[in-house]
Design a protein around this motif. Structure first.
Motif, PDB file in Angstrom:
ATOM      1  N   THR A  34      23.162 -19.339  24.050  1.00 14.46           N
ATOM      2  CA  THR A  34      23.270 -18.341  22.990  1.00 14.46           C
ATOM      3  C   THR A  34      24.133 -18.823  21.832  1.00 14.46           C
ATOM      4  N   LYS A  35      23.980 -18.151  20.718  1.00 15.64           N
ATOM      5  CA  LYS A  35      24.767 -18.434  19.512  1.00 15.64           C
ATOM      6  C   LYS A  35      26.263 -18.323  19.800  1.00 15.64           C
ATOM      7  N   GLN A  36      26.617 -17.438  20.718  1.00 15.80           N
ATOM      8  CA  GLN A  36      28.017 -17.224  21.067  1.00 15.80           C
ATOM      9  C   GLN A  36      28.554 -18.317  21.992  1.00 15.80           C
ATOM     10  N   SER A  38      27.360 -19.093  25.147  1.00 18.56           N
ATOM     11  CA  SER A  38      27.153 -18.839  26.570  1.00 18.56           C
ATOM     12  C   SER A  38      25.925 -19.576  27.087  1.00 18.56           C
ATOM     13  N   GLU A  69      23.860 -11.040  23.194  1.00 18.25           N
ATOM     14  CA  GLU A  69      24.038 -12.373  22.627  1.00 18.25           C
ATOM     15  C   GLU A  69      22.696 -12.902  22.136  1.00 18.25           C
ATOM     16  N   LYS A  70      22.739 -13.600  21.023  1.00 24.24           N
ATOM     17  CA  LYS A  70      21.535 -14.134  20.380  1.00 24.24           C
ATOM     18  C   LYS A  70      21.123 -15.458  21.022  1.00 24.24           C
ATOM     19  N   LEU A 144      22.658  -9.662  15.685  1.00 25.92           N
ATOM     20  CA  LEU A 144      23.534 -10.497  16.524  1.00 25.92           C
ATOM     21  C   LEU A 144      24.167 -11.629  15.732  1.00 25.92           C
TER      22      LEU A 144
END
Length: 144
Positions: A34-36, A38, A69-70, A144
């Motif tokens: 994900t972008k975050q 993860s 999350e993206k 997101l």
């Protein structure tokens, strides 16, 4: 991490998961990034009734969605048995639609003849996707 580092890490995670979860016989795992930052991993849901099975990637997609999350990357890896090489499976049409929720730039692992690790954006996998008939903001998750 850059795309290549993310993709290598996803492959490492998937193959290690398969070796642990499926020490013998068939095995499959998916990893979502994900972008975050993860990583979410999932396995194939098993059932005696094949009509209720879900794709290997679905669990990881649901986890990303659960945590809002993206998704930026998706990879599905399988092997026929503990003595077989790992293979990358391109996402099926249904999973491509699921992943498109996060936009056409989501990078997905695709099947190659030489079993090499290759990721492409969904827009390259589906250059004529039906969503092109509508304004972009109507079908992508933008918050997101």
């Amino acid at each position: 991490m850059n795309n290549q580092e993310i993709e290598q890490e996803m492959y490492r995670m998937a193959t290690q998961f398969i070796e642990k979860r499926y020490p013998s016989g068939w095995g499959g795992a998916a990893v979502i990034h994900t972008k975050q930052g993860s990583f979410f991993t999932s396995a194939a849901l098993e059932s005696a009734n094949a009509s209720v099975l879900l794709c290997i990637e679905v669990g990881a997609m649901c986890e990303a969605h659960k945590f809002n999350e993206k998704v930026t990357h998706c990879l599905c890896v399988v092997r026929d048995d503990e003595n077989s090489p790992f293979k990358i499976l391109s996402p099926c049409g249904v999973c491509q639609e699921r992943l498109r929720y996060w936009g056409e730039d989501v990078r997905v692992g695709v099947t190659t003849e030489d079993h090499s690790l290759l990721f492409v954006p969904l827009k390259e996998l589906q250059p004529y996707h039906w969503s092109k008939a509508y304004p972009e903001q109507e079908h992508y998750q933008e918050s997101l």
